[in-house]
Design a protein around this motif. Sequence first.
Motif, PDB file in Angstrom:
ATOM      1  N   LYS B 233     -21.937 -13.529 -23.801  1.00  0.00           N
ATOM      2  CA  LYS B 233     -22.641 -14.805 -24.006  1.00  0.00           C
ATOM      3  C   LYS B 233     -22.975 -14.981 -25.494  1.00  0.00           C
ATOM      4  CE  LYS B 233     -27.175 -15.740 -22.978  1.00  0.00           C
ATOM      5  NZ  LYS B 233     -28.377 -15.623 -22.145  1.00  0.00           N
ATOM      6  N   ALA B 234     -23.454 -13.914 -26.110  1.00  0.00           N
ATOM      7  CA  ALA B 234     -23.826 -13.979 -27.529  1.00  0.00           C
ATOM      8  C   ALA B 234     -22.592 -14.258 -28.394  1.00  0.00           C
ATOM      9  CB  ALA B 234     -24.485 -12.669 -27.957  1.00  0.00           C
ATOM     10  N   ARG B 235     -21.501 -13.544 -28.124  1.00  0.00           N
ATOM     11  CA  ARG B 235     -20.293 -13.717 -28.936  1.00  0.00           C
ATOM     12  C   ARG B 235     -19.756 -15.148 -28.830  1.00  0.00           C
ATOM     13  NH1 ARG B 235     -18.567  -8.983 -25.929  1.00  0.00           N
ATOM     14  NH2 ARG B 235     -19.459  -7.173 -26.983  1.00  0.00           N
ATOM     15  N   HIS B 236     -19.998 -15.809 -27.689  1.00  0.00           N
ATOM     16  CA  HIS B 236     -19.505 -17.169 -27.504  1.00  0.00           C
ATOM     17  C   HIS B 236     -20.519 -18.225 -27.910  1.00  0.00           C
ATOM     18  CE1 HIS B 236     -16.476 -15.000 -25.127  1.00  0.00           C
ATOM     19  NE2 HIS B 236     -15.682 -16.018 -25.480  1.00  0.00           N
ATOM     20  N   GLY B 237     -21.559 -17.811 -28.644  1.00  0.00           N
ATOM     21  CA  GLY B 237     -22.509 -18.786 -29.178  1.00  0.00           C
ATOM     22  C   GLY B 237     -23.399 -19.413 -28.131  1.00  0.00           C
ATOM     23  N   LYS B 238     -23.581 -18.724 -27.002  1.00  0.00           N
ATOM     24  CA  LYS B 238     -24.385 -19.319 -25.938  1.00  0.00           C
ATOM     25  C   LYS B 238     -25.813 -18.785 -25.917  1.00  0.00           C
ATOM     26  CE  LYS B 238     -20.361 -20.384 -23.129  1.00  0.00           C
ATOM     27  NZ  LYS B 238     -19.545 -19.928 -22.009  1.00  0.00           N
ATOM     28  N   GLY B 239     -26.217 -18.113 -26.962  1.00  0.00           N
ATOM     29  CA  GLY B 239     -27.628 -17.777 -27.099  1.00  0.00           C
ATOM     30  C   GLY B 239     -27.991 -16.331 -26.827  1.00  0.00           C
ATOM     31  N   ALA B 240     -29.261 -16.074 -27.056  1.00  0.00           N
ATOM     32  CA  ALA B 240     -29.783 -14.706 -27.025  1.00  0.00           C
ATOM     33  C   ALA B 240     -30.266 -14.330 -25.623  1.00  0.00           C
ATOM     34  CB  ALA B 240     -30.933 -14.565 -28.008  1.00  0.00           C
ATOM     35  N   THR B 241     -30.392 -13.015 -25.385  1.00  0.00           N
ATOM     36  CA  THR B 241     -30.871 -12.502 -24.100  1.00  0.00           C
ATOM     37  C   THR B 241     -31.848 -11.364 -24.351  1.00  0.00           C
ATOM     38  OG1 THR B 241     -28.635 -12.901 -23.268  1.00  0.00           O
ATOM     39  CG2 THR B 241     -30.139 -11.673 -21.828  1.00  0.00           C
ATOM     40  N   LEU B 242     -32.897 -11.341 -23.545  1.00  0.00           N
ATOM     41  CA  LEU B 242     -33.803 -10.188 -23.528  1.00  0.00           C
ATOM     42  C   LEU B 242     -33.532  -9.414 -22.249  1.00  0.00           C
ATOM     43  CD1 LEU B 242     -36.308  -8.562 -24.481  1.00  0.00           C
ATOM     44  CD2 LEU B 242     -37.702 -10.151 -23.152  1.00  0.00           C
ATOM     45  N   ILE B 243     -33.242  -8.136 -22.388  1.00  0.00           N
ATOM     46  CA  ILE B 243     -32.968  -7.297 -21.219  1.00  0.00           C
ATOM     47  C   ILE B 243     -34.031  -6.210 -21.130  1.00  0.00           C
ATOM     48  CG2 ILE B 243     -31.338  -5.693 -20.140  1.00  0.00           C
ATOM     49  CD1 ILE B 243     -29.102  -7.155 -21.659  1.00  0.00           C
ATOM     50  N   GLU B 244     -34.717  -6.180 -20.013  1.00  0.00           N
ATOM     51  CA  GLU B 244     -35.658  -5.090 -19.753  1.00  0.00           C
ATOM     52  C   GLU B 244     -34.959  -4.072 -18.870  1.00  0.00           C
ATOM     53  OE1 GLU B 244     -39.083  -6.169 -17.429  1.00  0.00           O
ATOM     54  OE2 GLU B 244     -39.877  -4.127 -17.408  1.00  0.00           O
ATOM     55  N   ALA B 245     -34.723  -2.889 -19.425  1.00  0.00           N
ATOM     56  CA  ALA B 245     -34.087  -1.821 -18.649  1.00  0.00           C
ATOM     57  C   ALA B 245     -35.181  -0.874 -18.179  1.00  0.00           C
ATOM     58  CB  ALA B 245     -33.056  -1.082 -19.499  1.00  0.00           C
ATOM     59  N   VAL B 246     -35.419  -0.849 -16.880  1.00  0.00           N
ATOM     60  CA  VAL B 246     -36.545  -0.080 -16.335  1.00  0.00           C
ATOM     61  C   VAL B 246     -36.114   1.370 -16.103  1.00  0.00           C
ATOM     62  CG1 VAL B 246     -38.230   0.074 -14.478  1.00  0.00           C
ATOM     63  CG2 VAL B 246     -37.396  -2.162 -15.240  1.00  0.00           C
ATOM     64  N   SER B 247     -36.711   2.276 -16.878  1.00  0.00           N
ATOM     65  CA  SER B 247     -36.331   3.685 -16.777  1.00  0.00           C
ATOM     66  C   SER B 247     -37.603   4.514 -16.708  1.00  0.00           C
ATOM     67  CB  SER B 247     -35.490   4.088 -17.994  1.00  0.00           C
ATOM     68  OG  SER B 247     -36.313   4.173 -19.142  1.00  0.00           O
ATOM     69  N   TYR B 248     -37.479   5.787 -16.981  1.00  0.00           N
ATOM     70  CA  TYR B 248     -38.652   6.655 -17.044  1.00  0.00           C
ATOM     71  C   TYR B 248     -38.405   7.730 -18.094  1.00  0.00           C
ATOM     72  CZ  TYR B 248     -42.858   9.066 -15.727  1.00  0.00           C
ATOM     73  OH  TYR B 248     -44.117   9.621 -15.768  1.00  0.00           O
ATOM     74  N   ARG B 249     -39.382   7.911 -18.986  1.00  0.00           N
ATOM     75  CA  ARG B 249     -39.227   8.929 -20.030  1.00  0.00           C
ATOM     76  C   ARG B 249     -39.478  10.294 -19.408  1.00  0.00           C
ATOM     77  NH1 ARG B 249     -43.819   8.887 -24.012  1.00  0.00           N
ATOM     78  NH2 ARG B 249     -44.409  10.759 -22.882  1.00  0.00           N
ATOM     79  N   LEU B 250     -38.407  11.032 -19.189  1.00  0.00           N
ATOM     80  CA  LEU B 250     -38.540  12.335 -18.526  1.00  0.00           C
ATOM     81  C   LEU B 250     -38.993  13.415 -19.497  1.00  0.00           C
ATOM     82  CD1 LEU B 250     -35.268  12.094 -16.422  1.00  0.00           C
ATOM     83  CD2 LEU B 250     -37.600  11.860 -15.564  1.00  0.00           C
ATOM     84  N   SER B 251     -38.956  13.121 -20.786  1.00  0.00           N
ATOM     85  CA  SER B 251     -39.326  14.096 -21.812  1.00  0.00           C
ATOM     86  C   SER B 251     -40.733  13.805 -22.322  1.00  0.00           C
ATOM     87  CB  SER B 251     -38.349  13.976 -22.979  1.00  0.00           C
ATOM     88  OG  SER B 251     -38.446  12.668 -23.525  1.00  0.00           O
ATOM     89  N   ASP B 252     -41.190  14.633 -23.249  1.00  0.00           N
ATOM     90  CA  ASP B 252     -42.366  14.285 -24.039  1.00  0.00           C
ATOM     91  C   ASP B 252     -41.976  13.132 -24.959  1.00  0.00           C
ATOM     92  OD1 ASP B 252     -43.793  16.432 -22.951  1.00  0.00           O
ATOM     93  OD2 ASP B 252     -43.004  17.810 -24.460  1.00  0.00           O
ATOM     94  N   HIS B 253     -42.985  12.471 -25.560  1.00  0.00           N
ATOM     95  CA  HIS B 253     -42.642  11.371 -26.470  1.00  0.00           C
ATOM     96  C   HIS B 253     -41.719  11.871 -27.585  1.00  0.00           C
ATOM     97  CE1 HIS B 253     -42.864   8.015 -29.194  1.00  0.00           C
ATOM     98  NE2 HIS B 253     -43.349   8.804 -30.120  1.00  0.00           N
ATOM     99  N   THR B 254     -42.144  12.918 -28.259  1.00  0.00           N
ATOM    100  CA  THR B 254     -41.285  13.641 -29.203  1.00  0.00           C
ATOM    101  C   THR B 254     -41.620  15.113 -29.039  1.00  0.00           C
ATOM    102  OG1 THR B 254     -42.878  13.717 -31.011  1.00  0.00           O
ATOM    103  CG2 THR B 254     -41.442  11.781 -30.923  1.00  0.00           C
ATOM    104  N   LYS B 264     -49.297  12.587 -14.897  1.00  0.00           N
ATOM    105  CA  LYS B 264     -49.367  13.400 -13.686  1.00  0.00           C
ATOM    106  C   LYS B 264     -48.020  14.064 -13.406  1.00  0.00           C
ATOM    107  CE  LYS B 264     -52.986  11.169 -11.005  1.00  0.00           C
ATOM    108  NZ  LYS B 264     -53.124   9.762 -10.686  1.00  0.00           N
ATOM    109  N   ALA B 265     -48.075  15.331 -12.997  1.00  0.00           N
ATOM    110  CA  ALA B 265     -46.849  16.057 -12.667  1.00  0.00           C
ATOM    111  C   ALA B 265     -46.146  15.384 -11.496  1.00  0.00           C
ATOM    112  CB  ALA B 265     -47.182  17.509 -12.338  1.00  0.00           C
ATOM    113  N   SER B 266     -46.924  14.829 -10.563  1.00  0.00           N
ATOM    114  CA  SER B 266     -46.322  14.205  -9.386  1.00  0.00           C
ATOM    115  C   SER B 266     -45.501  12.977  -9.787  1.00  0.00           C
ATOM    116  CB  SER B 266     -47.408  13.809  -8.392  1.00  0.00           C
ATOM    117  OG  SER B 266     -48.353  12.969  -9.011  1.00  0.00           O
ATOM    118  N   GLU B 267     -46.011  12.239 -10.812  1.00  0.00           N
ATOM    119  CA  GLU B 267     -45.292  11.055 -11.276  1.00  0.00           C
ATOM    120  C   GLU B 267     -43.954  11.451 -11.908  1.00  0.00           C
ATOM    121  OE1 GLU B 267     -47.664   8.291 -13.706  1.00  0.00           O
ATOM    122  OE2 GLU B 267     -45.828   7.899 -14.848  1.00  0.00           O
TER     123      GLU B 267
END
Lengths: 367, 352
Positions: B233-254, B264-267
């Motif tokens: 869509k972007a390459r054809h000049g039809k505008g921008a998109t916001l995509i929310e990809a729902v995941s989970y950070r399995l690691s520490d932040h850094t 929580k460990a259970s989470e």
Amino acid sequence: MPYFTLPDLGEGLQEAEVLEWHVKEGDTVKVDDLLLSVETAKAIVDIPAPQDGTIATLFVANGDLVHTGEPLLAFDGDEGSGSQTVVGNLQSKEDAENPDSFVVGAVSDSRPAGGTTPAIRALARHLGVNLAQIKGSGPAGSITLDDVQQHANLKHSHGDSTPLKGVARTMAKTMASAGQQVVPVSLFDQVSVSHWPQDTDITLRLIRAIVAGCRAEPAVNAWFDGESLSMRVVEKVDLGIAVDTPDGLFVPVLRDVANREPADLREGLDHLRRDVEQRKIPAKELQGATLTLSNFGTLGGRFATPVVVPPQVAIVGAGKRFVQPGIRNGELFEDTQLPVSLTFDHRALNGGQAARFLAALLADLAL
Amino acid sequence: MFTSTPYALYQCLPALAADTDWPRLVSGYRHMTLIRTFDKKAVNLQRTGKLGTYASCLGAEAIGTAGGMALHDDDYFVPYYRDHATQYLRGVPLHQILQYWGGDERGNAFPSDTAAARDLPNCVPIATQLPQAAGIATKAKLGREHAAVLATCGDGATSRGDFYETLNVAGVWQLPLVVVVNNNQWAISVPQHLQTASKSIAHKAEAAGIEGLRVDGNDLPALLDVLDYALDKARHGKGATLIEAVSYRLSDHTTADDASRYRKASELHAAWQREPVARLRQALVDADHWDAAREKQWLADCQQQVDAAVDTYLNQPPQAPTDMLDFLYAELPDSLKPQRAALAQQAGGRHA
């Protein structure tokens, strides 16, 4: 022998406590196998093996405190056969920021000990004395024969000294710093509580009385900055509650005690105590107290001069209740007294303010 | 053609279509496994003092891989700091990714014969890369390039002004921009429910007048569908998109963080039950496009590739002190020239 030294595990954290070794001397490990777990100020971290090899020596034990750059273990083999962090040349980490004189393990002879001679080093080795633990009494702080012998005698009759760790270590530092800054003055008084019902929740009464004291003299609930000589009276009363645990003293903070119902406060207290006992309390729950209550009377003792911890300006101590003779309508009766101590920082408060606070506090307890 | 209900979570893995592009999914699975092997090694390098603070991409493998696979060579990629998979697929060798996290300026000099040469380096300040991505998208539009710009950020970044400004300008100028938010539920220690009162992060597209999509960030085929659609869509000049990809950070932040102190460990345990690598593997195995023998062989290959990259990284010749200037400026400002001359005189150019 290639050494593996403690890397910088966080962002500039200088020390870590060894929680648990997962290997022992003689074990053969492969690169990335789990070696040990350590706890820094920020995190519990698992450290893997940097290389394949057989472990010749562990230099630190569970519970030891170790600084970055100090050796954790040595692998069998020739010097220099390790990878980047594995170094054979151990450097002293004594610097202004880290005035700890505690040295880990049996590597003292590879540390350049502060000015001494080979003969004294040999003697120290012979007597099992760690030179890094000795403050020299000779010229320019050099370590003399007498120093070593004195230390050996001390060790012989009383055993090794134990470096403080964890909560105890934090307390020692905090109290030393408070003791250097604060100008403490204490007031003592007692109040009759004979009329209290049997099932009175004493801690809740004390909290209520402290709030009453703060209403009468708001300046007691404040933060004082000794450097800039400035004072900030805080509207919300966030009360630090001293809690004694087998691991040492914790002071979790009960928030906004002036505007909460008794049942809510009791639940909050129980919650904090449980978290403290399970060592699960988040660091932020230990910060930001505006005033502290030490209810040591549950254990014993009548009056005390507890230490004001900056930036707070006061601390209230409640002692063990006792009975004294009282007179009511010409008759003697057993009068139960609650002893109360108030220590305040005379840099921030004057005697009049402290006395007004204490009087209002006692008046509330007398209700 | 991709279709979805606005703001509903788009998924494919629960029921893969008959016309699924299996070779593409197998290839994606291989990339995801490789990057997970790499990620684990990188954490270990940090723990043994051979790498600086490192941001793990554990749990973000599908998002990063989908981005790398959906981008065309002529597109642009503007990462945040958990995009090792995309960077690798754009042509950045693994040892260069390690160089970056090891504090070596040369890690950001992406190979000139790869698509990565068009991309921006990692961006650690939160959300500042997004207006820059909008700038690149503006340039692509004005130059009538047939190209899209893919920018990434985390859920925390969507609270920043930079994020809203970017969406606004992308909407009003119809920019060829795709912003992918890796909503891994945690902005360091701030959980999603304290981050925003918005119904979802995708809803934030509404005010900017652009399309907002929600997709399962642990579902590679779903991510590929959504990204193919939005980039095209972007390459054809039809505008921008916001995509929310729902995941989970399995690691520490850094590596400088310990998530067990606030999570929580259970989470975490529950999140592992829907992690992206195992889910895709199960789908491939169920459809007879993957098996235990191929898995074993590929894991061994991954380890070999990663070990080779680590070797290359650890055996880099020392950096010249002048690199800190040379790799920062295209043209060195006059005011810094005397400093550079002084640095150049230091014999050997080795750090003390």
